[in-house]
Every structure is written in structure tokens, then in C-alpha cells.
Design a protein around this motif. Structure first.
Motif, PDB file in Angstrom:
ATOM      1  N   MET A 290       6.415  -1.534 -14.515  1.00  0.00           N
ATOM      2  CA  MET A 290       5.574  -1.423 -15.337  1.00  0.00           C
ATOM      3  C   MET A 290       3.976  -0.974 -14.944  1.00  0.00           C
ATOM      4  N   LYS A 291       3.382  -0.420 -15.626  1.00  0.00           N
ATOM      5  CA  LYS A 291       2.191   0.284 -15.313  1.00  0.00           C
ATOM      6  C   LYS A 291       1.143  -0.505 -15.738  1.00  0.00           C
ATOM      7  N   THR A 292      -0.064  -0.779 -14.936  1.00  0.00           N
ATOM      8  CA  THR A 292      -1.144  -1.225 -15.379  1.00  0.00           C
ATOM      9  C   THR A 292      -2.593  -0.306 -15.268  1.00  0.00           C
ATOM     10  N   LEU A 293      -3.178  -0.271 -16.407  1.00  0.00           N
ATOM     11  CA  LEU A 293      -4.524   0.720 -16.467  1.00  0.00           C
ATOM     12  C   LEU A 293      -5.644  -0.063 -16.089  1.00  0.00           C
ATOM     13  N   TRP A 294      -6.552   0.366 -15.200  1.00  0.00           N
ATOM     14  CA  TRP A 294      -7.827  -0.013 -14.802  1.00  0.00           C
ATOM     15  C   TRP A 294      -8.961   0.938 -15.059  1.00  0.00           C
ATOM     16  N   GLN A 295     -10.011   0.657 -16.046  1.00  0.00           N
ATOM     17  CA  GLN A 295     -10.810   1.724 -16.486  1.00  0.00           C
ATOM     18  C   GLN A 295     -12.007   1.295 -16.708  1.00  0.00           C
ATOM     19  N   ASN A 296     -12.949   1.941 -17.156  1.00  0.00           N
ATOM     20  CA  ASN A 296     -14.437   1.816 -17.395  1.00  0.00           C
ATOM     21  C   ASN A 296     -14.963   1.400 -15.943  1.00  0.00           C
ATOM     22  N   CYS A 297     -15.055   2.193 -14.941  1.00  0.00           N
ATOM     23  CA  CYS A 297     -15.460   2.067 -13.723  1.00  0.00           C
ATOM     24  C   CYS A 297     -15.694   3.558 -13.013  1.00  0.00           C
ATOM     25  N   HIS A 298     -16.137   3.392 -11.689  1.00  0.00           N
ATOM     26  CA  HIS A 298     -16.629   4.261 -10.880  1.00  0.00           C
ATOM     27  C   HIS A 298     -15.561   3.933  -9.438  1.00  0.00           C
ATOM     28  N   ALA A 299     -15.031   5.027  -8.729  1.00  0.00           N
ATOM     29  CA  ALA A 299     -14.433   4.634  -7.761  1.00  0.00           C
ATOM     30  C   ALA A 299     -15.120   5.550  -6.578  1.00  0.00           C
ATOM     31  N   ALA A 300     -15.330   4.483  -5.137  1.00  0.00           N
ATOM     32  CA  ALA A 300     -15.569   5.078  -4.037  1.00  0.00           C
ATOM     33  C   ALA A 300     -14.222   5.312  -3.312  1.00  0.00           C
ATOM     34  N   THR A 301     -13.591   6.399  -3.335  1.00  0.00           N
ATOM     35  CA  THR A 301     -12.194   6.318  -2.818  1.00  0.00           C
ATOM     36  C   THR A 301     -12.092   6.097  -1.321  1.00  0.00           C
ATOM     37  N   MET A 302     -13.217   6.574  -0.600  1.00  0.00           N
ATOM     38  CA  MET A 302     -13.131   6.615   0.618  1.00  0.00           C
ATOM     39  C   MET A 302     -12.061   7.380   1.652  1.00  0.00           C
ATOM     40  N   ALA A 303     -11.439   8.255   1.005  1.00  0.00           N
ATOM     41  CA  ALA A 303     -10.546   9.375   1.366  1.00  0.00           C
ATOM     42  C   ALA A 303     -11.340  10.292   2.443  1.00  0.00           C
TER      43      ALA A 303
ATOM     44  N   GLN B 118       1.268   0.531 -10.461  1.00  0.00           N
ATOM     45  CA  GLN B 118       2.655   0.273 -10.555  1.00  0.00           C
ATOM     46  C   GLN B 118       3.066  -0.616  -9.467  1.00  0.00           C
ATOM     47  N   GLY B 119       3.526  -1.776 -10.011  1.00  0.00           N
ATOM     48  CA  GLY B 119       3.735  -2.815  -8.966  1.00  0.00           C
ATOM     49  C   GLY B 119       2.613  -3.146  -7.749  1.00  0.00           C
ATOM     50  N   GLU B 120       3.077  -3.075  -6.788  1.00  0.00           N
ATOM     51  CA  GLU B 120       1.914  -3.132  -5.427  1.00  0.00           C
ATOM     52  C   GLU B 120       1.287  -1.961  -5.172  1.00  0.00           C
TER      53      GLU B 120
ATOM     54  N   SER C 119      -7.919   3.277   1.465  1.00  0.00           N
ATOM     55  CA  SER C 119      -8.583   4.267   0.629  1.00  0.00           C
ATOM     56  C   SER C 119      -7.763   4.191  -0.677  1.00  0.00           C
ATOM     57  N   LEU C 120      -8.491   4.565  -1.863  1.00  0.00           N
ATOM     58  CA  LEU C 120      -7.779   4.705  -3.024  1.00  0.00           C
ATOM     59  C   LEU C 120      -7.166   5.911  -3.188  1.00  0.00           C
ATOM     60  N   GLU C 121      -5.843   5.892  -2.786  1.00  0.00           N
ATOM     61  CA  GLU C 121      -4.946   7.274  -3.213  1.00  0.00           C
ATOM     62  C   GLU C 121      -3.925   6.953  -3.820  1.00  0.00           C
ATOM     63  N   ALA C 122      -3.330   7.745  -4.757  1.00  0.00           N
ATOM     64  CA  ALA C 122      -1.733   7.333  -5.213  1.00  0.00           C
ATOM     65  C   ALA C 122      -0.890   7.329  -4.108  1.00  0.00           C
ATOM     66  N   GLY C 123       0.094   6.204  -4.331  1.00  0.00           N
ATOM     67  CA  GLY C 123       0.913   5.938  -3.099  1.00  0.00           C
ATOM     68  C   GLY C 123       0.807   4.804  -2.152  1.00  0.00           C
ATOM     69  N   LYS C 124      -0.737   4.605  -2.035  1.00  0.00           N
ATOM     70  CA  LYS C 124      -1.335   3.604  -1.052  1.00  0.00           C
ATOM     71  C   LYS C 124      -1.143   2.202  -1.949  1.00  0.00           C
ATOM     72  N   VAL C 125      -1.186   1.295  -1.189  1.00  0.00           N
ATOM     73  CA  VAL C 125      -1.245  -0.315  -1.757  1.00  0.00           C
ATOM     74  C   VAL C 125      -2.151  -0.509  -2.735  1.00  0.00           C
TER      75      VAL C 125
ATOM     76  N   ARG D  96     -14.763  -8.460  -8.929  1.00  0.00           N
ATOM     77  CA  ARG D  96     -13.132  -8.641  -9.101  1.00  0.00           C
ATOM     78  C   ARG D  96     -12.244  -8.270  -8.184  1.00  0.00           C
ATOM     79  N   VAL D  97     -11.391  -8.777  -7.353  1.00  0.00           N
ATOM     80  CA  VAL D  97     -10.734  -8.436  -6.431  1.00  0.00           C
ATOM     81  C   VAL D  97      -9.141  -8.302  -6.673  1.00  0.00           C
ATOM     82  N   VAL D  98      -8.423  -7.186  -6.300  1.00  0.00           N
ATOM     83  CA  VAL D  98      -7.034  -7.150  -6.630  1.00  0.00           C
ATOM     84  C   VAL D  98      -6.480  -6.772  -5.421  1.00  0.00           C
ATOM     85  N   ARG D  99      -5.099  -7.290  -5.271  1.00  0.00           N
ATOM     86  CA  ARG D  99      -4.436  -7.270  -4.075  1.00  0.00           C
ATOM     87  C   ARG D  99      -3.042  -7.112  -4.382  1.00  0.00           C
ATOM     88  N   HIS D 100      -2.556  -5.898  -4.049  1.00  0.00           N
ATOM     89  CA  HIS D 100      -1.128  -5.514  -4.326  1.00  0.00           C
ATOM     90  C   HIS D 100      -0.796  -5.600  -5.762  1.00  0.00           C
TER      91      HIS D 100
END
Length: 400
Positions: free
Chosen positions: A1-14, A29-31, A360-366, A391-395
Motif C-alpha cells: 500500500m502506498k502513502t503520499l506525503w505532500q505540500n512540502c519541499h525536499a532537500a534530497t541530499m543526493a 511503499q512499506g519501508e 538521501s531521499l531517492e526512490a528505492g532507499k529506506v 515530524r519524523v518518519v522511520r521506515h
């Protein structure tokens, strides 16, 4: 099941820079992170859960890649003594210093060590830390090192934080091995490390390479043992003098060399070639009133990845805020806020061998991230202390 997090700006640190995305969306999606990008490009689909982040700046969860969180006792009395003019040598001669922490740690039960360490770790977590490395090294015998490492594993099991366990048995010479450093190193290599590794308690092996601890030759024996056991290595190096320990670490493809105030440009070249991360510890630099800066120009010139950590320990860096360390890294060690944030995210992940999955905030990462109610990413290094709204999100799951 997918969860959407929006209305934000992202510093991906890639790639170690902000890589900012204005008006971003994150799909977990999951973790794991399933997708991240501008909200205008959000793939169509069914998102059963939608979280409004109210314009927050999202960064990867902070990673504290060098701590000594588990220990017994308290050394605030020594802090007072030093401020009154008593030297560290005088304190040590009277039974203080690391010897006092070793005595207290050996005397404490696992439950006592867990309870005190959990309080300290929760302070780091309240600052946005979602991954932490914790070292042993205040036991200095097999039973006590095992006890510390068991507590480290338990912290990662019972608290919502990812914990990496590092064996630092080669931290100092225990009293029962006085004037017999080679014998103690042999004990570490022939008995302690093989036993602790076999019990699954060790993720990496560290040592303290310094004139008041262990020589490069002694450290190399520890590294060779770790290599035979299939364990990566790290090193406390060049904090007080130049022994080229960071070059030794580089020869063994160490994950990191840490402190580095007295490293040379040749050390920096060696670390760049091996991919060994330079972990800077501004809390110890500040607390000890050091004046010798790490060679920042050489690190940048040769492209060495730079991490920042708290070095949380009872003697030289009783630091309970990684975010405060970001400010100290900027003000004391001359990092930019962007470099400091990279040092507590993607480069810290690299220093733990976790960059493929964390940092970093990238697809496939935790899906470990923090939604900060700040004006810009530099605010994380700008504000001194305090509890920034977040707000802190883990996995993929929001935690308190």
C-alpha cells in the motif's frame, strides 16, 4: 500500500548537495521510498493515505555515525576540575579519565547500561536522528565488551532507531594489561574479536591510533584480524598528533577515519583514493578547546567525503544534539551549512557502509526522513539548540 506525503519541499541530499525540490511529493511503499519529485509530476494512482506536511522542508533522517552512547558513570566532576586548572594527566593519575568510565561500565548491569544509554539516545532521536552508530570500548575485557555490545543491539531492537554496532576494544589499555599493550592487542585479535563476531554482535571494528593509545603497527594487527573475520574497519586517527593513521585506514579501505585534526595532505590523498570518509567531531574539538583545525582545504581539494558526528561520550564530548554539532562544524571547523547537512546524512551513511540504502531521499532507499518546519535547510545548522518543530518518519511510519 502506498502513502503520499505532500505540500512540502525536499532537500534530497543526493550527491552530497541540497538537490532541492520545491513543492515536492514523496510516495512511500512499506519501508521504502517509491517515488519522489515535483508534485506536478506525481504519477496518477491510488494513494489510500495522504499526509499534508504543511509546507515543511523534508530532509533525510539524520545519521550520527560516531558515538559512544553506552557507558557507566558520569564525569561532570572532572569537567569542573579541568575548569579549575587540574590537568587531564593529574586527573588520570588520580584514577579518573577513561579508567573511571571503565570501572563504572564494568560494574554496571546490562539493564543499568541500557537504561542510561536509552535516555541519551532518545535525546539524539528527538533531534531528528533515525540512524546511529554506537561503539563499545569502555569494557576492555571480553565479558564487559560483550555486555556493551549486547546493550547496543538491544537499543536497536527496543527503540525506533537503526543502530550499527562497532567493537572498539582497542580503545585504551585496561589496568590488568599495564605496560603490556602488545599482549592486550594479541588478546583482542585471538580471543575477543573472534568470539564477539561469532555471536553476531559486531558490524565494524574500530581502534584508537594515538601516542597515548595504540601504535599504527598494533592497530594494523587489529585490522588484519577484522579483515579475516570479514568485518569493515574504522579508525580514531590524528586527533592529538600525526601518526598517519588515516593513511593506514585508507590502505585497509576503512569506512572512515575520525577526528583528523593533525592529518596531512598525503593522508587526504590516500583517503580520497580509497573512498574512506573523513568524520569530523566538532563536539570534542570544542569541549577540549582545541586549536588545530582539520585540513579542510586538503579534504575539499582531493574530494574526500566529509561526515559530521556527535562523538557522544562522557569524557570529551557529552553532546546530546547532532544538530548542535552541525552548527559547531560550521562555526568551529569552517564547513558550510550544506556540507554540514551532507555530513549528517549521505556522507554519514557512507561512513557506516549504508549509503546504498540510507542518507538521501531517492526512490528505492529506506523511507527515513524528517519534515522540519523551517524556512530553509540552512536553519538546521543555524539555530543553536532548542527543539525545532518537526515530524519524523522511520521506515515509512511516523514516530513520536
Amino acid at each position: 500500500m502506498k502513502t503520499l506525503w505532500q505540500n512540502c519541499h525536499a532537500a534530497t541530499m543526493a550527491q552530497g548537495v541540497y538537490s532541492s525540490i520545491e513543492d515536492a511529493a514523496i510516495v512511500t511503499q512499506g519501508e521504502h521510498i517509491h517515488w519522489i519529485g515535483p508534485r506536478a509530476e506525481l504519477p496518477t494512482g491510488d494513494y489510500p493515505t495522504v499526509n499534508d506536511l504543511n509546507g515543511a522542508w523534508v530532509t533525510p533522517g539524520l545519521i550520527d555515525c560516531h558515538t559512544h552512547t553506552v557507558f557507566g558513570g558520569n564525569r561532570s566532576g572532572e569537567f569542573e576540575q579541568r575548569l579549575q586548572g587540574v590537568s587531564y594527566a593529574e586527573i588520570a593519575a588520580a584514577g579518573g579519565g577513561i579508567a573511571s568510565t571503565v570501572r563504572a561500565t564494568r560494574a554496571a548491569s546490562e539493564d543499568e547500561l541500557f537504561a542510561s544509554a536509552a535516555k541519551r539516545l532518545k535525546s539524539l532521536m528527538r533531534d531528528g536522528v533515525t540512524t546511529v552508530e554506537i561503539k563499545s570500548g569502555y569494557g576492555l575485557d571480553l565479558a564487559s565488551e560483550r555486555k556493551m555490545l549486547r546493550v547496543i543491539r538491544r537499543l536497536g531492537t527496543e527503540l525506533p532507531v537503526s543502530v550499527r554496532s562497532t567493537c572498539l576494544a582497542a580503545h585504551a589499555l585496561p589496568p590488568e594489561y599495564k605496560d603490556r599493550a602488545d599482549d592486550y592487542i594479541e588478546h583482542i585479535c585471538s580471543e575477543m574479536l573472534p568470539a564477539l563476531a561469532a555471536e553476531g554482535l559486531v558490524d565494524a571494528v574500530d581502534a584508537f591510533c594515538e601516542y597515548l593509545a595504540f601504535s599504527p603497527e598494533q592497530v594494523e594487527r587489529v585490522f588484519l584480524t577484522a579483515q579475516r573475520l570479514g568485518l569493515p574497519v574504522k579508525l580514531h586517527a590524528e586527533q592529538l598528533s600525526s601518526l598517519n593513521g588515516s593513511s593506514l585506514a585508507a590502505r585497509y579501505q576503512a569506512l572512515s577515519a575520525d577526528h583528523l585534526e593533525f592529518m596531512t595532505e598525503d593522508d587526504a590523498k590516500a583517503m580520497a583514493a580509497s573512498g574512506t570518509v573523513a568524520v569530523l567531531l566538532p563536539g570534542a574539538f570544542y569541549f577540549l578547546r582545541e586549536t588545530q583545525l582539520p585540513p579542510m582545504d586538503a579534504l575539499r581539494k582531493h574530494g574526500v567525503k566529509i561526515a559530521v558526528a556527535s562523538d557522544l561520550n562522557p569524557g570529551t564530548s557529552p553532546a546530546l544534539s547532532l544538530r548542535l554539532m552541525l552548527n559547531m562544524a560550521c562555526t568551529c571547523l569552517r564547513l558550510t551549512p550544506e556540507e554540514a547537512l551532507a555530513g549528517a546524512t549521505i556522507h554519514a551513511a557512507q561512513a557506516l557502509g549504508m549509503a546504498d540504502t540510507h542518507g538521501s531521499l531517492e526512490a528505492g532507499k529506506v523511507a527515513d526522513f524528517v519534515a522540519w518546519h523551517i524556512d530553509r535547510p540552512a536553519d538546521l545548522a543555524y539555530w543553536l539548540g532548542g527543539d525545532l518543530e518537526k515530524r519524523v518518519v522511520r521506515h515509512g511510519v511516523e514516530i513520536d
